[in-house]
Enzyme design. Structure first.
Site, PDB file in Angstrom:
ATOM      1  N   HIS A  86      38.699 139.093 103.484  1.00 30.87           N
ATOM      2  CA  HIS A  86      37.434 138.217 103.460  1.00 30.87           C
ATOM      3  C   HIS A  86      37.956 136.960 104.557  1.00 30.87           C
ATOM      4  CE1 HIS A  86      39.922 136.041 100.097  1.00 30.87           C
ATOM      5  NE2 HIS A  86      39.570 134.881 101.011  1.00 30.87           N
TER       6      HIS A  86
ATOM      7  N   HIS B 214      41.050 130.273 106.528  1.00 31.90           N
ATOM      8  CA  HIS B 214      41.985 131.155 106.323  1.00 31.90           C
ATOM      9  C   HIS B 214      41.336 132.811 106.334  1.00 31.90           C
ATOM     10  CE1 HIS B 214      40.836 130.770 101.910  1.00 31.90           C
ATOM     11  NE2 HIS B 214      40.911 131.896 101.886  1.00 31.90           N
TER      12      HIS B 214
ATOM     13  N   GLU C   8      46.087 134.590 103.723  1.00 35.08           N
ATOM     14  CA  GLU C   8      46.244 134.536 102.050  1.00 35.08           C
ATOM     15  C   GLU C   8      46.321 136.504 102.252  1.00 35.08           C
ATOM     16  OE1 GLU C   8      42.063 134.248 100.422  1.00 35.08           O
ATOM     17  OE2 GLU C   8      43.393 133.949  98.192  1.00 35.08           O
TER      18      GLU C   8
END
Ligand code: CO
Length: 134
Positions: A7, A79, A130
């Site tokens: 994502h 992020h 991440e």
């Protein structure tokens, strides 16, 4: 080592307006807001054919995205999340290469109930990364 883009997370100052923008203007499938008190955010998931966008809005007093929104009043990409098969192996490789893992370096259970780690943006072209064990 990294696999799929899981994502892209975008911090937004107005979750309702951002949801409407993605749903009505961009024509995407968006979820209802999902409060995640453990992570200090409310999330709207935008489902795309090949990945997801997550619209993040601060929840509670000590939200990890409050400072970001204070600096980026109209919102911005917070992020990006890449999938890895083995998060501990990925962490050890990255540390050996000199990359900084945020926090105590131990994976935490992330927003999708899977182990995650964050990598220092200064080591990755100004992008907070991440890693999620998928
Ligand atoms: Co994320």
């Amino acid at each position: 080592m990294i696999g799929r883009l899981n994502h892209v997370a975008i911090a937004v100052p107005d979750l309702e307006a951002a949801s409407a923008l993605y749903r009505d203007t961009l024509g995407a499938k968006v979820s209802d807001p999902v409060p995640q008190p453990d992570h200090g955010v409310t999330v709207v998931f935008v489902e795309l054919p090949n990945t997801k966008v997550e619209l993040l809005h601060p929840l509670g007093e000590a939200s990890p995205i409050a400072g970001f929104l204070a600096k980026n009043a109209s919102g911005g990409i917070h992020h990006i999340c890449y999938e890895v098969e083995d998060i501990l192996a990925a962490r050890d490789k990255l540390k050996a290469e000199g990359a900084r893992v945020l926090g105590d370096g131990e994976p935490k259970i992330g927003a999708h109930d899977k182990p995650v780690l964050f990598l220092h943006p200064k080591d990755f072209n100004g992008t907070l990364i991440e890693l999620e064990q998928a």
